[in-house]
Structures are given as C-alpha cells and as structure tokens.
Write an enzyme that holds these catalytic residues in place. Structure first.
Site, PDB file in Angstrom:
ATOM      1  CE  LYS A  76     -31.666  -5.047  21.612  1.00 43.55           C
ATOM      2  NZ  LYS A  76     -32.238  -4.982  20.173  1.00 43.55           N
ATOM      3  CB  SER A 151     -35.600  -3.486  19.591  1.00 47.85           C
ATOM      4  OG  SER A 151     -34.496  -4.050  18.849  1.00 47.85           O
ATOM      5  CB  SER A 175     -32.611  -1.837  16.887  1.00 45.00           C
ATOM      6  OG  SER A 175     -34.110  -2.004  16.482  1.00 45.00           O
TER       7      SER A 175
END
Length: 485
Positions: A76, A151, A175
């Site tokens: 990420k 997210s 997330s």
C-alpha cells in the site's frame, strides 16, 4: 496452478517453477488487466526480477528459502520503501521519494520478498472506496462498476485480480477488513502494536495498524509471521517473543465459544449478510463450538467516537504537510499565503474535511464536549468488549453491511461514514480481527469478521481456518483474476 503463497512456495522448492518465471507471469497478467482495475500507483518490475533471480540462485545452491521468498506481492502506498515514491495517493506527496524503509519493509527484505509496486488507496487512508484517491479510483475485479472498498482498495483489488499474490494494507477503521470482504479475499487486522507502524504515513496514530490481504488464512499466517515483532522505534510496539502463527492452522473448534453481539446485526445490515453469517454459525455449532449471545451496548456509538478521535489525530499528524520541509509547495505572497495555498491545493476534499473536523473538536470551546467525551466512550467500549470476552473466545460479526456498492452510490460523506459501523469498534479497542469470505449475493462476495482478544491472533486464525477448509466454494477467483496458463 494455485496462486497462494504456500502453494507457490512448494512449487518453487520443488523447482516446478522458478521465481523469475513466476514474477514475469504475474507482471504480464497485471499489465493485461491493470487498465481495468487500476490497483497500482507505481510499479517496480526491475527490482522485483532482480530479487527473483537471487531467490532462484539460492534454490539452485540448495539453500533454504523463507515462505515469502520469490512470491510477488504489493505494498500500500502509505508505507515507506527506500528510493521509491510514497504518495499516500495525495498530490501533497506526489513526487516524494522515501529516504528509508518502514520496519515492515526491512523485515520483508530479510525474507527476500518481491514487491511489484505500490498500490492505490484513499488519500491518506481517509475513505472506504478508493474514490478519494487523487489519482483515480481502483475497481473491483468481480465487477468493475463496483468499488473495491477502502482505504486499502488497491491492495485488495491487486490480490483478488491476481496482480499480486499477497499485499500489505493498513487498517485505521476497517481499511483491511472491508476491502477484503468486498473482494472475496482474507484480510487480517492484527492487535494494535503487534506490527510496527514505523515508516507508515500516519493517519490516526492510536488506530492505525498494518496487516496482510491474501487469498486464504494460511497465507495470512505466513505474512503475519514475516511482519510481526517488537520495534524499539515504535513506542506503541508490544514486546513479546516471536511466534509461528502457522501453528494455529488447525481445523478444530470443539469447545470454542463464539460470541454473537445483537448490536452488530441491527438496522443497516443486509439480510444476505445476516443469512451468510447465520449459516457460518450453524457450521461452527455442528463442529462443536458453542454459540454464545453477548451484548456490547456502545457498538452503535463506535462510528461517532471514531469520527471524533480519528480526525482529531489526523489534524495533528497532517499539520506537517505545509510546503516547508518536503512535498508539494504552492507559491504565495508570504509564508502564511504559501501555507494556505499549499494545503488548499495539495489536499483533497475528504482530507480537508477531516482536518477541519479534527481542529474543531480539539478547539478550546469544544474539547470537553466532543473529544474528551469520545475518549470516555472509547474506554467504555473497551470495557464492554472485555466483559463479552469473559463469556467467549471469539466474536463473530459482519465485515461490512453487505456486498460492494457501485461508484457514486453515496452522495454525502455521512452516509459513507456509516458504512464503517461494523469495523471501527475493533480499532477503537485495539483488538485483532480477520475477515473471511462466507458467501455471495448477485455474484459479489460477502465477508464475516472474527474478532479476538488482545494478542489472540492464533484463536481467530484457527476459527477462520476451520471454516475456510470446509467451504472452498467461497475462495473463488474473481473474473479479472483468471490467469491464462
């Protein structure tokens, strides 16, 4: 060919495939579907192939390799990798190159990990759909008209689409678990402090936690083995002995008590979600587990508490992005004008909204009325979970209210915030939780989360593994994830 970490590791060791061949194959597949999915913000193919060649040389020399060695993954884009951009999907850091490695990256490099690149996300991890990325949204590999969640939507979509075999995400209010649910994969949020946050771009420091997004529970244990551990550079890191979480992969729940809080199944939870979890609970009961009703009255206050505490911490953490030391800078007539223009132009609407909300609840006139009260309710919520865990070993709950939703489904931010109702309580209390696939509705995945006591990752892994082993039909490959052999 099965595209899980443990299956591919076995094939590498047996020399049925080389790490270079595998990496090239995943890169080719990624390039063929990435135009539809947009899981990545940047790629690192050259370094990936270099590490793959190193792994092949070790295998040829008869050396042992780690479980993760030579298996292509993705990170990420809010975790620092030395020499690579780390944007947090924000214009504010669009061209910022990290001068150091996050602790999790240091650990993974010691495992000869392969990263194919940095994945898309909601800007500074603030969102539930990746629609808040400054560089455009990612799309769900099951149906590209639907969001992949957020997210960590890019990380989840990459795994579901086989653009990476595994990935790392971060979980501040769900997330990891919500995107895992939306994409039909497994997502693990570890106990707060089990995995170092050093080198993770901060959103809300008392809530953020790094964890894996993977194909199955075995892979979750493998990645957790690699990234867990004490780090003196993180003051919230928990000192404890190294564990092998693969030992928890036992198909047995006899005598295990699974708590079911009625408050997790109230208004807003779709009937198909309730039905899928009811079926899972029936399975556990047949396997010898005891289903125990428990009550956590303040679960419904979780979203309100979260959206006071998280923005408050975000407003403090994001104060550093002012155009002075690094990142985006807009020219101004003087330093104050430069501050205003930099932050106005560099941050997206959702980030600015949360900064303003955070500053508001921390201001002199409202600190006691909002922030202090939220902290008290957070403590109360923790006490209620502790009481529930006196009656059970694991708590079962939805990972999300239902399946994924279409882009643009939520016209106002508050409605989208309410989608976090299932996940934010776990971050507020710092507990571990794992989301696993438990069904489908209209060809879209449904997820269930299993919540454990602090540092009880082994318990939730065992419960999740037991269900998964008996239900291979839920561990399917998304349409965009089919790799041509």
């Amino acid at each position: 060919m099965k595209y899980t970490i443990h299956d591919l590791h076995e094939q590498l060791v047996k020399k049925e495939i080389s790490a270079v061949e595998l990496t090239k194959k995943i890169i080719a597949h990624r390039d063929s579907v990435e135009g539809d999915i947009h899981a990545y913000l940047s790629t690192s193919d050259e370094s990936a192939l270099s590490v793959a060649a190193k792994v092949d040389a070790k295998i040829a020399a008869g050396e042992e390799i780690s479980d993760l060695a030579g298996i292509p993954g993705a990170i990420k884009d809010n975790m620092c990798i030395k020499g690579e951009t780390c944007t947090a999907a924000s214009r504010m850091l669009e061209h910022w190159v990290s001068p150091y490695d996050a602790t999790v990256i240091e650990k993974l490099k010691g495992e000869d990990y392969i990263s194919l690149g940095k994945t898309n996300m909601d800007e500074f991890a603030m969102g539930s759909s990746t629609e808040r990325s400054a560089f455009g949204p990612s799309r769900n590999p099951w149906n590209t008209d639907y969001v992949p969640g957020g997210s960590s939507g890019g990380s989840a979509a990459a795994v579901a689409a086989n653009e990476a075999i595994w990935s790392l995400g971060s979980d501040t209010g769900g997330s990891i678990r919500q995107p895992a649910s939306f994409n039909g994969i497994v997502g693990l949020k570890p106990t707060y402090g089990l995995v170092s946050r050093y080198g993770l771009l901060a959103f809300a420091s008392s809530l953020d936690q790094i964890g894996p997004l993977v194909k199955d529970v075995t892979d979750a244990a493998i990645v957790l083995n690699a990234i867990a551990g004490h780090d003196p550079r993180d003051s919230t890191s928990i000192p404890q002995e190294k564990k092998d979480y693969k030992k928890a992969l036992v198909r047995d729940v006899k005598g295990m008590k699974i708590g079911v809080p009625k408050e997790f199944f109230g208004e807003g939870i779709k009937e198909e979600t309730k039905a899928a979890i009811d079926a899972a609970l029936d399975f556990y009961k047949k396997e010898g587990a005891e289903i125990v009703p428990v009550s956590i009255p303040h679960i419904n206050s979780g979203v309100s508490v979260y959206y006071i505490i998280a923005p408050a911490e975000a407003s403090s953490n994001l104060a550093r992005y002012d155009g002075v030391s690094y990142g985006f800078r807009a020219p101004g007539e003087d330093i104050i004008d430069m501050y205003i223009k930099t932050r106005s132009q560099g941050f997206g609407e959702e980030v600015k909204r949360r900064i303003m909300l955070g500053n508001y609840v921390l201001s002199a006139g409202y600190y006691d009325a909002y922030y202090l009260k939220a902290l008290k309710v957070r403590t109360l919520l923790k006490q209620e979970f502790d009481e529930a865990f006196k009656l059970c070993d694991v708590i079962a709950a939805p990972s999300a209210s239902g399946t994924s939703f279409k882009f643009g489904a939520f016209s106002d931010p508050l409605s989208l915030y309410m989608e976090d109702i299932c996940t934010v309580p776990v971050n507020l209390i710092g507990a571990p939780s794992i989301s696993i696939p438990v069904g489908f509705k209209d060809a879209m995945p449904l997820g269930m989360q299993l919540i454990g006591k602090t540092l009880a990752e082994e318990t939730i892994l065992q419960a999740a593994y037991t269900f998964e082993q008996a239900h291979p039909e839920f561990t399917k490959t998304a349409p965009k994830g089919e790799i041509k052999e």
